[in-house]
Write an enzyme that holds these catalytic residues in place. Structure first.
Site, PDB file in Angstrom:
ATOM      1  N   HIS A  18     -69.749  -4.974  12.939  1.00  0.00           N
ATOM      2  CA  HIS A  18     -69.916  -4.869  11.484  1.00  0.00           C
ATOM      3  C   HIS A  18     -69.683  -6.219  10.806  1.00  0.00           C
ATOM      4  O   HIS A  18     -70.366  -6.566   9.852  1.00  0.00           O
ATOM      5  CB  HIS A  18     -68.966  -3.809  10.918  1.00  0.00           C
ATOM      6  CG  HIS A  18     -69.306  -2.433  11.399  1.00  0.00           C
ATOM      7  ND1 HIS A  18     -70.133  -1.581  10.706  1.00  0.00           N
ATOM      8  CD2 HIS A  18     -68.975  -1.781  12.545  1.00  0.00           C
ATOM      9  CE1 HIS A  18     -70.278  -0.455  11.391  1.00  0.00           C
ATOM     10  NE2 HIS A  18     -69.583  -0.551  12.510  1.00  0.00           N
ATOM     11  N   ASP A 117     -70.056  -2.238   3.539  1.00  0.00           N
ATOM     12  CA  ASP A 117     -70.557  -1.639   4.771  1.00  0.00           C
ATOM     13  C   ASP A 117     -70.735  -0.128   4.591  1.00  0.00           C
ATOM     14  O   ASP A 117     -69.960   0.512   3.879  1.00  0.00           O
ATOM     15  CB  ASP A 117     -69.537  -1.900   5.878  1.00  0.00           C
ATOM     16  CG  ASP A 117     -70.062  -1.523   7.243  1.00  0.00           C
ATOM     17  OD1 ASP A 117     -70.591  -2.405   7.919  1.00  0.00           O
ATOM     18  OD2 ASP A 117     -69.953  -0.333   7.624  1.00  0.00           O
ATOM     19  N   VAL A 335     -67.720 -14.181  25.088  1.00  0.00           N
ATOM     20  CA  VAL A 335     -68.716 -15.208  25.396  1.00  0.00           C
ATOM     21  C   VAL A 335     -69.635 -15.379  24.194  1.00  0.00           C
ATOM     22  O   VAL A 335     -69.672 -14.518  23.310  1.00  0.00           O
ATOM     23  CB  VAL A 335     -69.591 -14.813  26.613  1.00  0.00           C
ATOM     24  CG1 VAL A 335     -68.740 -14.635  27.857  1.00  0.00           C
ATOM     25  CG2 VAL A 335     -70.409 -13.560  26.318  1.00  0.00           C
ATOM     26  N   GLN A 337     -72.765 -14.680  23.210  1.00  0.00           N
ATOM     27  CA  GLN A 337     -73.885 -13.848  23.691  1.00  0.00           C
ATOM     28  C   GLN A 337     -75.238 -14.436  23.293  1.00  0.00           C
ATOM     29  O   GLN A 337     -76.206 -14.380  24.050  1.00  0.00           O
ATOM     30  CB  GLN A 337     -73.745 -12.426  23.130  1.00  0.00           C
ATOM     31  CG  GLN A 337     -74.956 -11.559  23.369  1.00  0.00           C
ATOM     32  CD  GLN A 337     -74.647 -10.091  23.239  1.00  0.00           C
ATOM     33  OE1 GLN A 337     -73.724  -9.581  23.859  1.00  0.00           O
ATOM     34  NE2 GLN A 337     -75.413  -9.385  22.430  1.00  0.00           N
ATOM     35  N   TRP A 355     -76.503  -2.300  17.755  1.00  0.00           N
ATOM     36  CA  TRP A 355     -77.700  -2.790  17.049  1.00  0.00           C
ATOM     37  C   TRP A 355     -77.770  -4.317  16.966  1.00  0.00           C
ATOM     38  O   TRP A 355     -78.841  -4.905  16.987  1.00  0.00           O
ATOM     39  CB  TRP A 355     -77.813  -2.143  15.672  1.00  0.00           C
ATOM     40  CG  TRP A 355     -79.135  -2.445  15.045  1.00  0.00           C
ATOM     41  CD1 TRP A 355     -79.357  -3.179  13.927  1.00  0.00           C
ATOM     42  CD2 TRP A 355     -80.436  -2.031  15.507  1.00  0.00           C
ATOM     43  NE1 TRP A 355     -80.709  -3.253  13.663  1.00  0.00           N
ATOM     44  CE2 TRP A 355     -81.393  -2.555  14.619  1.00  0.00           C
ATOM     45  CE3 TRP A 355     -80.887  -1.266  16.600  1.00  0.00           C
ATOM     46  CZ2 TRP A 355     -82.771  -2.348  14.773  1.00  0.00           C
ATOM     47  CZ3 TRP A 355     -82.252  -1.058  16.759  1.00  0.00           C
ATOM     48  CH2 TRP A 355     -83.180  -1.594  15.854  1.00  0.00           C
ATOM     49  N   ASN A 356     -76.599  -4.975  16.874  1.00  0.00           N
ATOM     50  CA  ASN A 356     -76.652  -6.442  16.841  1.00  0.00           C
ATOM     51  C   ASN A 356     -77.221  -6.983  18.141  1.00  0.00           C
ATOM     52  O   ASN A 356     -78.042  -7.904  18.138  1.00  0.00           O
ATOM     53  CB  ASN A 356     -75.264  -7.032  16.595  1.00  0.00           C
ATOM     54  CG  ASN A 356     -74.741  -6.634  15.235  1.00  0.00           C
ATOM     55  OD1 ASN A 356     -75.251  -7.080  14.215  1.00  0.00           O
ATOM     56  ND2 ASN A 356     -73.764  -5.743  15.214  1.00  0.00           N
ATOM     57  N   SER A 357     -76.794  -6.401  19.247  1.00  0.00           N
ATOM     58  CA  SER A 357     -77.317  -6.847  20.540  1.00  0.00           C
ATOM     59  C   SER A 357     -78.827  -6.658  20.603  1.00  0.00           C
ATOM     60  O   SER A 357     -79.551  -7.517  21.107  1.00  0.00           O
ATOM     61  CB  SER A 357     -76.642  -6.078  21.679  1.00  0.00           C
ATOM     62  OG  SER A 357     -75.277  -6.422  21.736  1.00  0.00           O
ATOM     63  N   GLU A 360     -80.518  -9.314  18.544  1.00  0.00           N
ATOM     64  CA  GLU A 360     -80.401 -10.634  19.189  1.00  0.00           C
ATOM     65  C   GLU A 360     -81.357 -10.731  20.376  1.00  0.00           C
ATOM     66  O   GLU A 360     -81.957 -11.788  20.624  1.00  0.00           O
ATOM     67  CB  GLU A 360     -78.949 -10.877  19.630  1.00  0.00           C
ATOM     68  CG  GLU A 360     -78.012 -11.086  18.439  1.00  0.00           C
ATOM     69  CD  GLU A 360     -76.546 -10.782  18.740  1.00  0.00           C
ATOM     70  OE1 GLU A 360     -76.196 -10.590  19.927  1.00  0.00           O
ATOM     71  OE2 GLU A 360     -75.747 -10.720  17.777  1.00  0.00           O
ATOM     72  N   GLY A 375     -71.883   6.620  19.977  1.00  0.00           N
ATOM     73  CA  GLY A 375     -72.344   6.471  18.593  1.00  0.00           C
ATOM     74  C   GLY A 375     -73.851   6.393  18.438  1.00  0.00           C
ATOM     75  O   GLY A 375     -74.616   7.162  19.025  1.00  0.00           O
TER      76      GLY A 375
HETATM   77 BR1  BUP Z   1     -68.570  -8.309  24.027  1.00  0.00          BR
HETATM   78  C1  BUP Z   1     -69.356  -9.679  23.072  1.00  0.00           C
HETATM   79  N1  BUP Z   1     -69.744 -11.995  22.786  1.00  0.00           N
HETATM   80  O1  BUP Z   1     -68.495 -11.304  24.520  1.00  0.00           O
HETATM   81  P1  BUP Z   1     -73.110  -4.835  18.791  1.00  0.00           P
HETATM   82  C2  BUP Z   1     -70.101  -9.437  21.951  1.00  0.00           C
HETATM   83  N2  BUP Z   1     -70.647 -10.472  21.245  1.00  0.00           N
HETATM   84  O2  BUP Z   1     -70.988 -12.716  21.073  1.00  0.00           O
HETATM   85  P2  BUP Z   1     -70.614  -3.360  19.360  1.00  0.00           P
HETATM   86  C3  BUP Z   1     -70.487 -11.763  21.670  1.00  0.00           C
HETATM   87  O3  BUP Z   1     -70.718  -9.163  19.279  1.00  0.00           O
HETATM   88  P3  BUP Z   1     -71.002  -1.609  17.109  1.00  0.00           P
HETATM   89  C4  BUP Z   1     -69.157 -11.018  23.517  1.00  0.00           C
HETATM   90  O4  BUP Z   1     -73.613 -10.883  20.289  1.00  0.00           O
HETATM   91  C5  BUP Z   1     -73.024  -8.973  18.886  1.00  0.00           C
HETATM   92  O5  BUP Z   1     -73.354  -9.842  17.845  1.00  0.00           O
HETATM   93  C6  BUP Z   1     -72.775  -9.768  20.170  1.00  0.00           C
HETATM   94  O6  BUP Z   1     -72.264  -6.080  18.279  1.00  0.00           O
HETATM   95  C7  BUP Z   1     -71.365 -10.200  19.979  1.00  0.00           C
HETATM   96  O7  BUP Z   1     -72.125  -3.912  19.571  1.00  0.00           O
HETATM   97  C8  BUP Z   1     -71.666  -8.364  18.593  1.00  0.00           C
HETATM   98  O8  BUP Z   1     -74.128  -5.283  19.761  1.00  0.00           O
HETATM   99  C9  BUP Z   1     -71.551  -6.942  19.102  1.00  0.00           C
HETATM  100  O9  BUP Z   1     -73.639  -4.137  17.594  1.00  0.00           O
HETATM  101  O10 BUP Z   1     -70.485  -2.952  17.876  1.00  0.00           O
HETATM  102  O11 BUP Z   1     -69.675  -4.444  19.607  1.00  0.00           O
HETATM  103  O12 BUP Z   1     -70.501  -2.169  20.228  1.00  0.00           O
HETATM  104  O13 BUP Z   1     -70.391  -0.447  17.808  1.00  0.00           O
HETATM  105  O14 BUP Z   1     -70.484  -1.754  15.721  1.00  0.00           O
HETATM  106  O15 BUP Z   1     -72.486  -1.659  17.189  1.00  0.00           O
END
Ligand code: BUP
Length: 457
Positions: A18, A117, A335, A337, A355-357, A360, A375
């Protein structure tokens, strides 16, 4: 013209998933759209990664005013959840009245709007409406998930039981199995918050969403045509929110990637809040070794980073640790990512579909093997599959330890994904579309300009 510069306050929720999109939005509003910004951060944060990212962000953007929102004491036994992030969100909601004096103090120049949010919407919309301050919601997951969120109260009102699937108007039928299991427990903390936030959306001035038109056109149209819920404010796609300089944290260990062949390495991560059970972690390790591919694996053993204690040998066992080390890089730390996904050696991503992954991976054109854990992730995975740049194995469980997926099967799926040329082409196409949306006259940049115009009214 300084009269047309809005002053926007941003208020992110708990968890990196978030926080990250809010900070990317903030960076884009100050850098490309010349806005005056205040960032309100909740203190304390759940994870160490959150507090570190906030510090890095604020030192990169001294022109942004930081404000701290300090939580009142909270007794977790008074809320029906064990998840540290949901409990934190509840603590924020119960402290919501403290926002009013904080917002009132931000008077030079006067605030134009608050962006909050979705998980905090119902608590904070009450505050902004008392202050007659426009309020926007940032929805941090897919538009498909937004349509489920918006439509969920209607599902509950209908007297018919959901069978195998159900229909959200304007979309193809959604299988019941995509619905986050926690939503079937109406007394859970998550579900009560989810319903309240869903019901309040019609009262906001607009919903910004981290997606882009060509990825979710049909769903966005259904939302904006009033098909899903009558009276929903404009749903404005502004994504993908682009990774920024302040997030960079190069680790010398990732130099390993430089020695690998283009497109040959698979990257494995299940996000910042999922810790698989030990047995599944080990099967995944076996699968990675069996896949025959080189890999970078980010392993999490605890939901909250501050609690990580065991070393890798203990989690994997010595024998597996040896096998894994020969073939890849396994890391039990935060890391960068985005750096990994943008590296030419990386050719596939085993992802939980946070969703962020997903955004990206699209930004860098990396194909996804989706393994949703909790979720919104199944709904997000369906968006990925539908757009063609990823695959999802239907009978792999939610990763909650219920059904253990065997290493052999995991290895086979990884091999298949890594050798699928069609998938690679479609991922490259997703990247081109994502980049187009963020060009100066692209759909998402126009969306942001529209938000600023609305804030200036
Ligand atoms: Br773990 C990890 N490095 O080692 P998501 C995550 N990330 O940069 P989540 C890193 O955290 P929700 C690491 O690039 C992304 O921007 C990744 O968000 C970064 O999943 C973020 O992908 C993770 O949305 O959160 O963490 O499960 O449940 O809120 O979607």
């Amino acid at each position: 013209d300084s009269d047309n510069i809005p002053h926007i306050a941003l208020l992110p929720s708990s968890g990196m998933g978030h926080l990250t999109p809010f900070l990317r939005l903030a960076a884009s509003l100050v850098t490309n759209h010349n806005c005056k910004l205040t960032l309100i951060t909740i203190q304390p944060t759940v994870s160490l990664s959150e507090s570190q990212l906030i510090s890095r962000f604020l030192s990169s953007f001294p022109q942004i005013t930081p404000k701290e929102f300090h939580l009142l004491p909270f007794d977790p036994s008074t809320a029906n959840s064990k998840d540290p992030f949901f409990l934190h969100i509840e603590a924020i909601r119960r402290s919501a009245h403290l926002l009013s004096p904080l917002l009132s103090s931000l008077s030079s120049p006067p605030l134009s709007a608050l962006v909050t949010d979705i998980t905090l919407a119902s608590a904070f919309l009450r505050v902004t409406s008392q202050l007659h301050l426009p309020n926007y919601i940032l929805f941090t997951a897919s538009a498909k998930m937004l349509s489920l969120c918006a439509y969920f109260p209607t599902i509950l009102e209908s007297s018919t039981e959901i069978d195998e699937s159900f229909q959200i108007p304007g979309s193809s039928p959604m299988p019941k199995s995509w619905v986050p299991p926690v939503l079937f427990d109406l007394s859970s903390l998550f579900t009560t918050q989810f319903i309240e936030n869903s019901c309040i959306m019609v009262e906001s001035n607009g919903i910004l969403i981290n997606t882009f038109e060509s990825l979710e056109r049909e769903t966005l149209e259904a939302l904006n045509d009033g098909k899903v819920v009558d009276g929903l404010p404009p749903v404005i796609p502004i994504g993908p929110l682009v990774p920024c300089e302040f997030e960079k944290s190069t680790s010398p260990k990732l130099k390993w990637l430089d020695g690998e062949q283009n497109g040959s390495v698979v990257y494995v991560s299940f996000g910042s809040r999922t810790a698989m059970c030990r047995e599944q972690i080990r099967e995944l390790g076996v699968g990675l070794v069996r896949s025959g591919c080189r890999f970078v694996w980010v392993l999490k053993d605890k939901e909250v980073d501050r609690e990580e204690e065991e070393n890798l040998e203990v989690v994997l066992g010595n024998e597996l640790m040896e096998g894994v080390k020969e073939k890849g890089l396994v890391l039990k730390e935060w890391v960068d990512q985005v750096e990994i996904l943008g590296h030419p050696s990386v050719g596939g991503f085993v992802s939980h579909c946070g969703w962020n992954s997903v955004t990206e991976a699209a930004w860098h054109g990396v194909p996804i093997l989706a393994w949703p854990q909790l979720g919104d992730q199944r709904v997000n995975a369906a968006v990925v599959e539908n757009s063609g740049f990823g695959v999802c194995v239907k009978n792999w469980g939610w990763g909650d330890g219920g059904v253990i997926v065997k290493g052999e099967e995991i290895g086979e799926m990884i091999r298949e994904m890594m050798s699928d040329e069609g998938l690679r082409l479609r991922a490259a196409h997703a990247r081109d579309e994502a980049r187009k949306a963020k060009e100066v006259d692209g759909s998402s940049e126009k969306g942001l300009s529209r938000v600023i115009e609305l804030c200036n009214k």
